[in-house]
Design an enzyme around this catalytic site. Structure first.
Site, PDB file in Angstrom:
ATOM      1  N   SER A 299      -4.013  -1.361  -6.223  1.00  0.00           N
ATOM      2  CA  SER A 299      -4.368  -0.494  -5.109  1.00  0.00           C
ATOM      3  C   SER A 299      -5.855  -0.630  -4.766  1.00  0.00           C
ATOM      4  O   SER A 299      -6.302  -1.707  -4.377  1.00  0.00           O
ATOM      5  CB  SER A 299      -3.968   0.947  -5.433  1.00  0.00           C
ATOM      6  OG  SER A 299      -3.986   1.759  -4.289  1.00  0.00           O
TER       7      SER A 299
ATOM      8  N   ASP B 283       6.942   1.573  -1.613  1.00  0.00           N
ATOM      9  CA  ASP B 283       5.591   2.130  -1.769  1.00  0.00           C
ATOM     10  C   ASP B 283       5.265   2.972  -0.540  1.00  0.00           C
ATOM     11  O   ASP B 283       5.252   2.476   0.585  1.00  0.00           O
ATOM     12  CB  ASP B 283       4.602   0.969  -1.906  1.00  0.00           C
ATOM     13  CG  ASP B 283       3.201   1.389  -2.290  1.00  0.00           C
ATOM     14  OD1 ASP B 283       2.735   2.441  -1.822  1.00  0.00           O
ATOM     15  OD2 ASP B 283       2.558   0.650  -3.053  1.00  0.00           O
TER      16      ASP B 283
ATOM     17  N   HIS C 219       4.602   2.754  -5.856  1.00  0.00           N
ATOM     18  CA  HIS C 219       3.184   2.489  -6.113  1.00  0.00           C
ATOM     19  C   HIS C 219       2.777   2.827  -7.550  1.00  0.00           C
ATOM     20  O   HIS C 219       1.610   2.742  -7.889  1.00  0.00           O
ATOM     21  CB  HIS C 219       2.351   3.340  -5.133  1.00  0.00           C
ATOM     22  CG  HIS C 219       0.949   2.866  -4.916  1.00  0.00           C
ATOM     23  ND1 HIS C 219       0.650   1.675  -4.290  1.00  0.00           N
ATOM     24  CD2 HIS C 219      -0.264   3.421  -5.240  1.00  0.00           C
ATOM     25  CE1 HIS C 219      -0.666   1.531  -4.207  1.00  0.00           C
ATOM     26  NE2 HIS C 219      -1.241   2.565  -4.791  1.00  0.00           N
TER      27      HIS C 219
END
Length: 284
Positions: free
Chosen positions: A153, A229, A262
């Site tokens: 991320s 995600d 995620h």
């Protein structure tokens, strides 16, 4: 392991190697900084290559160390893992005035801030690119001629931009669900405006797609992205990295993984693939 310049917070045996957490005083951030280091069993006899892992928003060095399950394969391959914190911390370090999770503490974005009050401590680019490698290279049994980098991320953004700015240093770069184009997403717009200021030309060195457009090159990039995600369309935008790499002739392996989100369940599922991909480039 007693290491010059480092204070040992914890030490635990794992898969024949040792998992450490260290603290040290950082000149770049002006604070005490923490990082995790896994040394495989091979480090008892020789210097070993190192894979850097950069974490995402709200994380510390602990998230990857505890949740990813990377130590088993790292021990098999003989690769050290270094997981830094994501921002400076301490009573003197400013935080987002609204307490938001995407700016301030835990959200250093791997930039050197130039705007007050952030510029005094938020120097995570120089900390990761220069200060911490110099420190661990002297203190730990690492082969600093064989380094690779990955992240998740915000940390995926950090891994991509740091590798693109330092292609001679890293043998490989990969990422899990990276923020591919910070200049074109809300997280990046907020962070870069706050830390760097309104001049968008100065943001380009912190945007993987812009760096590639401006001539930065690495031989190959490996990315895993979960299709469930929740941040995929609004924040991550892997299609922009795909287009930039295609235009630049960079080999991008972008795996879109159905059903994955995620979380660290996603990372734990595919971390072995990334470790083995990096090991090939580190000379195994």
């Amino acid at each position: 392991m007693s290491a010059p310049g480092l204070t040992t917070v914890s030490e635990a045996k794992a898969f024949g190697g040792k998992q450490f957490v260290y603290t040290h005083r950082s000149e770049e951030t002006g604070t005490e900084m923490r990082f995790a280091a896994f040394l495989p069993p091979q480090a008892d006899k020789m210097d070993v290559p190192v894979l850097w892992y950069l974490s995402g928003l709200t994380c510390t060095e602990e998230n990857f160390t505890v949740k990813a399950g990377a130590q088993r394969v790292a021990a098999e391959l003989g690769v050290a893992l270094i997981a830094p914190d994501t921002s400076p911390r301490g009573d003197e370090v400013p935080d987002d005035p609204d307490g938001a999770y995407d700016f301030g503490l835990g959200a250093g974005f791997y930039v050197d801030a130039t705007e007050a009050p952030w510029s005094a401590h938020y120097r995570m680019r120089s900390y990761i690119e220069t200060e911490l490698p110099a420190l661990v290279g002297q203190a730990l049994p690492l082969d600093m001629e064989r380094q690779a980098i990955t992240g998740h991320s915000m940390g995926g953004h950090g891994a991509l931009t740091i590798a693109l700015r330092n292609p001679e240093r890293f043998k490989g770069v990969s990422a899990f669900a990276p923020i591919c184009a910070p200049m074109r997403c809300p997280w990046g717009d907020k962070a870069l405006t706050g830390y760097i200021g309104p001049n968008r030309a100065k943001w380009r060195e912190y945007d993987a797609c812009a760096l590639i457009e401006d001539g930065a090159r690495v031989p190959a990039i490996f990315v895993d992205q979960g299709l469930e995600d929740g941040f995929l369309e609004g924040q991550l935008k892997p299609e922009l990295l795909e287009a930039a790499c295609d235009a630049a002739g960079i080999r991008l392996s972008l795996r879109r993984q159905p059903g994955y989100d995620h979380s660290y369940y996603f990372i734990a599922t595919f971390i072995e693939d990334h470790l083995r991909w990096h090991a090939e480039r580190l000379g195994f």
